[in-house]
Design an enzyme around this catalytic site. Structure first.
Site, short mmCIF file in Angstrom:
data_model
loop_
_atom_site.label_atom_id
_atom_site.label_comp_id
_atom_site.label_asym_id
_atom_site.label_seq_id
_atom_site.Cartn_x
_atom_site.Cartn_y
_atom_site.Cartn_z
N CYS A 179 0.85 -1.20 0.00
CA CYS A 179 0.00 0.00 0.00
C CYS A 179 0.89 1.25 0.00
CB CYS A 179 -0.96 -0.07 1.18
SG CYS A 179 -2.30 1.17 1.11
N ASP A 230 -8.01 -3.44 -7.87
CA ASP A 230 -7.65 -2.45 -6.86
C ASP A 230 -8.10 -1.07 -7.30
OD1 ASP A 230 -6.47 -0.72 -5.06
OD2 ASP A 230 -4.46 -1.55 -5.24
N HIS A 250 -7.14 -4.65 -3.52
CA HIS A 250 -6.17 -3.96 -2.69
C HIS A 250 -6.03 -4.70 -1.35
CE1 HIS A 250 -3.78 -0.43 -1.67
NE2 HIS A 250 -4.35 -0.42 -0.48
#
Length: 244
Positions: A125, A183, A214
């Site tokens: 991330c 994502d 994600h």
């Protein structure tokens, strides 16, 4: 390998940075990895990821990525309040401060009698972005960047001419980008923009787009894909064994 862990509060230009060290108990010298977390800092899933990497024979450093903005030891919850606070921290911290954090960890590694002095980086991330950002430092030999946010958008605060996307040509080591096709944080047009920059700059990169959402590495919550996560750990370990 059996591992141990301890904390080190590293001095940086913006204050002490709590960093957790995971390393093999065995005698000898081991290459080091900096593992950059999500916006929530060192949650239980992040700690487990670090332990997995360390057990393969690496010294793994997990920094508190927003140490200037929180008391030492802060871990944010995977809820709306934690997400809001983590995102606020992300927008508040300039990339230059992340750069000096990375340099502090590089300096620390080179002083330890259990490290070879070679370094790689990995992150998820925002941590994927920070791993990429760390790879702009010539001391970093390899980077494994999982669903790195905010590279394509140039939205993290930085001085003029110092945003991450435009500095890609500074990457000297090998870098792997892994993206989830489902994502929403890095949509297709964003991935295409980053891919084209890889081509244009001629860096040494590998590229994967997988059927995942994600945070598919996070072993907590409904987006976790265990089979895919195992594959990613294997690929990362192979990269670092080869380059470090």
């Amino acid at each position: 390998m059996i591992i141990e862990q301890h904390n080190a509060d590293l001095p940086t230009p913006t204050g002490l940075m709590r960093t957790t060290i995971y390393r093999p108990q065995a005698q000898g010298l081991f290459p080091a990895l900096i593992f950059y977390s999500e916006i929530f800092q060192q949650t239980a899933p992040i700690a487990r990821s670090a332990a997995i990497l360390a057990s393969h024979g690496f010294v793994v450093l997990v920094p508190e990525v927003f140490h200037e903005l929180n008391p030492i030891g802060t871990v944010l919850a995977y809820d709306d309040a934690g997400k809001d606070k983590g995102n606020a921290d992300k927008w508040a911290k300039p990339l230059e401060h992340h750069d000096s954090d990375t340099q502090a960890m590089i300096d620390f590694v080179k002083q330890q009698n259990y490290c070879t002095g070679t370094l790689g980086v990995m992150g998820v991330c925002i941590g994927g972005h920070l791993a990429y950002r760390a790879a702009l430092n010539p001391e970093i030999k390899a980077a494994f960047c999982l669903y790195a946010t905010d590279i394509h958008s140039n939205t993290l605060p930085a001085k003029a001419g110092n945003n991450s996307f435009e500095r890609m040509a500074d990457v000297q080591g090998e870098i792997h980008f892994i993206w989830g096709k489902q994502d929403p944080h890095v949509p297709q047009e964003g991935r295409t923009k980053i891919y084209q920059q890889c081509v244009n700059t001629g860096i040494n990169y590998q590229w994967q787009e997988v059927n995942a959402q994600h945070a598919f590495m996070r072993d907590e919550g409904e987006r976790y894909d265990a089979a895919l996560a195992i594959s990613m750990y294997q690929q990362a370990v192979a990269l670092f064994n080869r380059t470090l």
